[in-house]
Motif scaffolding. Sequence first.
Motif, mmCIF file in Angstrom:
data_model
loop_
_atom_site.group_PDB
_atom_site.id
_atom_site.type_symbol
_atom_site.label_atom_id
_atom_site.label_comp_id
_atom_site.label_asym_id
_atom_site.label_seq_id
_atom_site.Cartn_x
_atom_site.Cartn_y
_atom_site.Cartn_z
ATOM 1 N N LEU A 111 0.811 -1.214 0.000
ATOM 2 C CA LEU A 111 0.000 0.000 0.000
ATOM 3 C C LEU A 111 0.848 1.271 0.000
ATOM 4 O O LEU A 111 0.357 2.350 -0.340
ATOM 5 N N ASP A 112 2.113 1.150 0.385
ATOM 6 C CA ASP A 112 3.011 2.305 0.372
ATOM 7 C C ASP A 112 3.436 2.573 -1.073
ATOM 8 O O ASP A 112 4.571 2.337 -1.474
ATOM 9 N N VAL A 113 2.494 3.075 -1.836
ATOM 10 C CA VAL A 113 2.686 3.244 -3.284
ATOM 11 C C VAL A 113 3.860 4.148 -3.620
ATOM 12 O O VAL A 113 4.630 3.870 -4.548
ATOM 13 N N ASP A 114 4.028 5.228 -2.862
ATOM 14 C CA ASP A 114 5.101 6.176 -3.176
ATOM 15 C C ASP A 114 6.432 5.804 -2.537
ATOM 16 O O ASP A 114 7.430 6.517 -2.696
ATOM 17 N N MET B 131 2.287 5.504 5.663
ATOM 18 C CA MET B 131 0.975 5.302 5.041
ATOM 19 C C MET B 131 0.152 6.569 5.205
ATOM 20 O O MET B 131 -0.274 6.902 6.314
ATOM 21 N N GLU B 132 -0.032 7.287 4.099
ATOM 22 C CA GLU B 132 -0.858 8.495 4.135
ATOM 23 C C GLU B 132 -2.340 8.114 4.152
ATOM 24 O O GLU B 132 -2.700 6.962 3.965
ATOM 25 N N PHE B 133 -3.196 9.122 4.336
ATOM 26 C CA PHE B 133 -4.627 8.835 4.458
ATOM 27 C C PHE B 133 -5.189 8.186 3.207
ATOM 28 O O PHE B 133 -6.035 7.300 3.291
ATOM 29 N N SER B 134 -4.743 8.613 2.023
ATOM 30 C CA SER B 134 -5.256 8.037 0.775
ATOM 31 C C SER B 134 -4.952 6.540 0.705
ATOM 32 O O SER B 134 -5.781 5.747 0.238
ATOM 33 N N ASP C 202 1.109 -5.598 -8.517
ATOM 34 C CA ASP C 202 2.276 -5.555 -9.409
ATOM 35 C C ASP C 202 3.418 -4.844 -8.692
ATOM 36 O O ASP C 202 3.762 -3.700 -8.979
ATOM 37 N N ILE C 203 4.026 -5.543 -7.747
ATOM 38 C CA ILE C 203 5.027 -4.954 -6.867
ATOM 39 C C ILE C 203 6.244 -4.439 -7.625
ATOM 40 O O ILE C 203 6.803 -3.392 -7.303
ATOM 41 N N ASP C 204 6.675 -5.180 -8.642
ATOM 42 C CA ASP C 204 7.891 -4.771 -9.362
ATOM 43 C C ASP C 204 7.624 -3.765 -10.479
ATOM 44 O O ASP C 204 8.544 -3.352 -11.190
ATOM 45 N N GLY C 205 6.366 -3.371 -10.651
ATOM 46 C CA GLY C 205 6.034 -2.360 -11.649
ATOM 47 C C GLY C 205 6.236 -2.796 -13.086
ATOM 48 O O GLY C 205 6.453 -1.972 -13.975
ATOM 49 N N SER C 206 6.126 -4.097 -13.348
ATOM 50 C CA SER C 206 6.368 -4.624 -14.693
ATOM 51 C C SER C 206 5.116 -4.595 -15.576
ATOM 52 O O SER C 206 5.162 -5.046 -16.711
ATOM 53 N N ASN C 207 4.005 -4.106 -15.036
ATOM 54 C CA ASN C 207 2.722 -4.082 -15.744
ATOM 55 C C ASN C 207 2.219 -5.485 -16.059
ATOM 56 O O ASN C 207 1.489 -5.705 -17.032
ATOM 57 N N SER C 208 2.632 -6.446 -15.232
ATOM 58 C CA SER C 208 2.143 -7.817 -15.361
ATOM 59 C C SER C 208 2.236 -8.488 -13.991
ATOM 60 O O SER C 208 3.033 -8.095 -13.139
ATOM 61 N N ILE C 209 1.394 -9.479 -13.794
ATOM 62 C CA ILE C 209 1.333 -10.193 -12.519
ATOM 63 C C ILE C 209 1.833 -11.612 -12.713
ATOM 64 O O ILE C 209 1.290 -12.359 -13.528
#
Length: 215
Positions: free
Chosen positions: A70-73, A78-81, A114-121
């Motif tokens: 969830l820590d996207v950035d 962990m922000e509110f969003s 998609d943890i590694d940001g590869s645009n695939s799972i």
Amino acid sequence: MRVRSKLLSLMHLDNTYCLLTVRHVKILQSYFNLLDIHGDKSLNDVQAYCFMRLLTDLTKDEIYQTFDMLDVDGSGEMEFSEFFILVCVLIAVQDHVEKQFIYRHCRTIFGLIDIDGSNSITPDEFRALTYLFDFKKRAMHEIFYEFDISGDQELDYREFRLFAMACIDKQQELEKKMLEKAEEMREKALEKEKKKQELNERYEKVGIIAYCIIL
């Protein structure tokens, strides 16, 4: 994952968009502010761990993995969003509307997994997070490759969306079979108990008759 919270039990996602109402968002904001004991408008991993540990049955590793997801950035906070997304997931699981939630927010869920940001799972990426929506590994394994249209052992967004829906349907099918089997076993147990009772009654009658003959 199992969710246990008196506060969240009073909150529900709307039927149209599978999101919280404005009123519930305000309540959630106040709750977030109470958890934010440092007053920096975010929760660290320890605070998030305590929150998740209290509300769910997830293990320590699963909680920290969820936090990282969830820590996207990648801020380590962990922000509110991000907290809002987490709570929506918890409520979806609580109210058993995971399928509707994933359908409405499939792009968001895909991006989180998609943890590694590869645009695939990959199977490993999805398997590592099956606990979040309580997907059974058996259900996932049976149909994963059916939706890997490209044959590269990965799911792109389009394949993932089809797969996620089918995975939930498959799990519901397995759960239905388990319930049917449990009901069948219960009926057999009742039938066995009934026969046992009839046999005991028969023995009692035979005993009474034998006693009368002796007299």
